[in-house]
Scaffold this motif. Sequence first.
Motif, PDB file in Angstrom:
ATOM      1  N   ALA A  88       0.919  -1.016   0.048  1.00  0.00           N
ATOM      2  CA  ALA A  88       0.339  -0.402   0.008  1.00  0.00           C
ATOM      3  C   ALA A  88       0.926   1.491   0.249  1.00  0.00           C
ATOM      4  N   ASP A  89       1.909   1.110   0.812  1.00  0.00           N
ATOM      5  CA  ASP A  89       2.683   2.684   0.978  1.00  0.00           C
ATOM      6  C   ASP A  89       3.887   2.680  -0.675  1.00  0.00           C
ATOM      7  N   TRP A  90       3.924   1.594  -1.291  1.00  0.00           N
ATOM      8  CA  TRP A  90       5.026   1.250  -2.377  1.00  0.00           C
ATOM      9  C   TRP A  90       4.333   1.347  -3.467  1.00  0.00           C
ATOM     10  N   ILE A  91       3.224   0.787  -4.328  1.00  0.00           N
ATOM     11  CA  ILE A  91       2.595   0.573  -5.224  1.00  0.00           C
ATOM     12  C   ILE A  91       1.177   1.770  -5.258  1.00  0.00           C
ATOM     13  N   PRO A  92       1.189   2.400  -5.762  1.00  0.00           N
ATOM     14  CA  PRO A  92      -0.011   3.022  -6.318  1.00  0.00           C
ATOM     15  C   PRO A  92      -0.995   2.434  -6.224  1.00  0.00           C
ATOM     16  N   GLU A  93      -2.547   3.439  -6.179  1.00  0.00           N
ATOM     17  CA  GLU A  93      -3.999   2.895  -6.486  1.00  0.00           C
ATOM     18  C   GLU A  93      -4.279   3.431  -7.142  1.00  0.00           C
ATOM     19  N   ARG A  94      -4.702   3.008  -8.586  1.00  0.00           N
ATOM     20  CA  ARG A  94      -5.879   3.385  -9.311  1.00  0.00           C
ATOM     21  C   ARG A  94      -6.821   4.252  -9.018  1.00  0.00           C
ATOM     22  N   PRO A  95      -7.089   5.475  -9.266  1.00  0.00           N
ATOM     23  CA  PRO A  95      -8.255   5.672  -8.661  1.00  0.00           C
ATOM     24  C   PRO A  95      -9.912   5.800  -9.805  1.00  0.00           C
ATOM     25  N   TYR A  96     -11.094   5.857  -8.818  1.00  0.00           N
ATOM     26  CA  TYR A  96     -12.061   5.608  -9.128  1.00  0.00           C
ATOM     27  C   TYR A  96     -11.870   6.385 -10.346  1.00  0.00           C
ATOM     28  N   ASN A  97     -12.779   6.597 -11.352  1.00  0.00           N
ATOM     29  CA  ASN A  97     -13.752   6.987 -13.132  1.00  0.00           C
ATOM     30  C   ASN A  97     -13.940   8.135 -12.548  1.00  0.00           C
ATOM     31  N   ALA A  99     -13.878  10.385  -9.375  1.00  0.00           N
ATOM     32  CA  ALA A  99     -13.060  10.839  -8.074  1.00  0.00           C
ATOM     33  C   ALA A  99     -13.203  12.220  -8.850  1.00  0.00           C
ATOM     34  N   ASP A 100     -13.194  13.436  -8.168  1.00  0.00           N
ATOM     35  CA  ASP A 100     -12.820  14.556  -8.503  1.00  0.00           C
ATOM     36  C   ASP A 100     -11.585  14.731  -9.600  1.00  0.00           C
ATOM     37  N   GLY A 101     -11.088  15.348 -10.010  1.00  0.00           N
ATOM     38  CA  GLY A 101      -9.806  15.678 -11.042  1.00  0.00           C
ATOM     39  C   GLY A 101      -9.388  14.088 -11.739  1.00  0.00           C
ATOM     40  N   TYR A 102     -10.324  13.059 -12.356  1.00  0.00           N
ATOM     41  CA  TYR A 102      -9.140  11.632 -12.713  1.00  0.00           C
ATOM     42  C   TYR A 102      -8.834  12.023 -13.409  1.00  0.00           C
ATOM     43  N   LEU A 103      -8.565  12.483 -14.153  1.00  0.00           N
ATOM     44  CA  LEU A 103      -7.270  12.333 -15.480  1.00  0.00           C
ATOM     45  C   LEU A 103      -5.719  13.218 -14.241  1.00  0.00           C
ATOM     46  N   ARG A 104      -5.861  14.297 -13.896  1.00  0.00           N
ATOM     47  CA  ARG A 104      -4.644  14.411 -13.008  1.00  0.00           C
ATOM     48  C   ARG A 104      -4.509  13.142 -12.372  1.00  0.00           C
ATOM     49  N   LYS A 105      -5.800  12.050 -11.570  1.00  0.00           N
ATOM     50  CA  LYS A 105      -4.730  11.445 -10.608  1.00  0.00           C
ATOM     51  C   LYS A 105      -4.383  10.150 -11.637  1.00  0.00           C
ATOM     52  N   VAL A 106      -4.738   9.869 -12.382  1.00  0.00           N
ATOM     53  CA  VAL A 106      -5.340   8.858 -12.873  1.00  0.00           C
ATOM     54  C   VAL A 106      -3.144   8.919 -13.726  1.00  0.00           C
ATOM     55  N   GLU A 107      -3.125  10.033 -14.052  1.00  0.00           N
ATOM     56  CA  GLU A 107      -1.964  10.458 -15.321  1.00  0.00           C
ATOM     57  C   GLU A 107      -0.421  10.413 -13.906  1.00  0.00           C
ATOM     58  N   ALA A 108      -1.026  10.930 -12.470  1.00  0.00           N
ATOM     59  CA  ALA A 108      -0.324  10.527 -11.353  1.00  0.00           C
ATOM     60  C   ALA A 108       0.081   9.067 -11.338  1.00  0.00           C
ATOM     61  N   TYR A 109      -1.112   8.355 -11.150  1.00  0.00           N
ATOM     62  CA  TYR A 109      -0.988   6.861 -10.698  1.00  0.00           C
ATOM     63  C   TYR A 109       0.094   6.756 -11.908  1.00  0.00           C
ATOM     64  N   TYR A 110       0.233   6.746 -12.992  1.00  0.00           N
ATOM     65  CA  TYR A 110       0.700   5.793 -14.140  1.00  0.00           C
ATOM     66  C   TYR A 110       1.881   6.272 -14.268  1.00  0.00           C
ATOM     67  N   ARG A 111       2.405   7.833 -13.699  1.00  0.00           N
ATOM     68  CA  ARG A 111       3.686   8.510 -13.137  1.00  0.00           C
ATOM     69  C   ARG A 111       3.917   7.470 -12.392  1.00  0.00           C
ATOM     70  N   GLU A 112       3.521   6.941 -11.045  1.00  0.00           N
ATOM     71  CA  GLU A 112       3.921   6.213  -9.921  1.00  0.00           C
ATOM     72  C   GLU A 112       4.182   4.726 -10.313  1.00  0.00           C
ATOM     73  N   LEU A 113       3.403   4.298 -11.475  1.00  0.00           N
ATOM     74  CA  LEU A 113       3.811   3.159 -11.664  1.00  0.00           C
ATOM     75  C   LEU A 113       5.147   2.511 -12.257  1.00  0.00           C
ATOM     76  N   GLY A 114       5.725   3.901 -13.149  1.00  0.00           N
ATOM     77  CA  GLY A 114       6.730   3.729 -13.468  1.00  0.00           C
ATOM     78  C   GLY A 114       7.531   3.644 -12.478  1.00  0.00           C
ATOM     79  N   ARG A 115       7.361   4.462 -11.571  1.00  0.00           N
ATOM     80  CA  ARG A 115       8.502   3.373 -10.585  1.00  0.00           C
ATOM     81  C   ARG A 115       8.508   2.513 -10.204  1.00  0.00           C
ATOM     82  N   VAL A 116       7.787   2.073 -10.081  1.00  0.00           N
ATOM     83  CA  VAL A 116       7.801   1.009  -9.416  1.00  0.00           C
ATOM     84  C   VAL A 116       7.979   0.056 -10.089  1.00  0.00           C
ATOM     85  N   ALA A 117       8.248   0.344 -11.807  1.00  0.00           N
ATOM     86  CA  ALA A 117       8.559  -0.581 -12.748  1.00  0.00           C
ATOM     87  C   ALA A 117      10.403  -0.391 -12.233  1.00  0.00           C
ATOM     88  N   ASP A 118      10.789   0.656 -12.195  1.00  0.00           N
ATOM     89  CA  ASP A 118      12.643   0.446 -12.131  1.00  0.00           C
ATOM     90  C   ASP A 118      12.684   0.548 -10.331  1.00  0.00           C
TER      91      ASP A 118
END
Length: 274
Positions: A88-97, A99-118
């Motif tokens: 829970a602390d390491w891997i981001p949680e995909r936001p609900y569609n 959610a307020d500001g969904y597009l920005r939140k899902v962009e942040a989610y994918y950025r964080e997933l990229g760090r997990v890949a690293d």
Amino acid sequence: MSRTILIVLSEFGYWGEELVGPLAAFDRQGYQSVIATPTGKRAHALPPSLDPGYVDPPLGRSVTTPEVAVEARRVDESNRLDDPLSLADWIPERPYNSADGYLRKVEAYYRELGRVADDIARYDALVIVGGSGPIVDLANNGRVHDLVLAFVRAGKPILAECYGIACLAFARDWEDRASILWGKHVTGHCKEYDYKDGTGFFGVDFNMGPPPYPLEYILRDATGPDGRYHGNVGKETSVIVDYPFVTARSTPDSYPAGEKLVEVLESGLRRYGW
């Protein structure tokens, strides 16, 4: 060569042998094993898995030898499982569609997933330990799914045991929802070996009765017409290697599954058991 294995355990109980079997193979090779749990709570073995007198109802016999019970209790009571990584602390949680500001939140989610890949560059393989606990907090855990997908995309092997194999069946890219097991050969807990009553979880006074889903049916569907589920009913062990996956049906398959993962890493094993 020094290797590091990431081992994911349920916080609702793992089966003792399904941890100590792979650990024995990794320790023998001098691998480092890193433990992770969904929220960073310490994992514990399911009590029946530490009791050599416990009779498994479908098989009508004990599935835990006195020697394995001693080793499983030793590991469970040691400090090896203390301070696990928190998914829970390491891997981001995909936001609900919704959610307020969904597009920005899902962009942040994918950025964080990229760090997990690293981050997973430090690990050579992923292990998902079985038991009934994974039914509760691993099988349909989005963070576990993203971790599995990161290892698949990196071409790194994954060992999953028993009900932990459901994580592989449910880990799917949200773009196409296709099964990562499509066309693969796997094993897993077969219908004949499922409990009719008594499925329980660590720390919860709740008898679910039978498992909430028949893993065999899920795996038969997930592998598709060009893959295959292998139950190997009546055979004492069932371990399948179809790279990058190593799957183990149940308790007695834990030690050979760990050995096969070592062969995958050290000898380039890509196919076994079918």
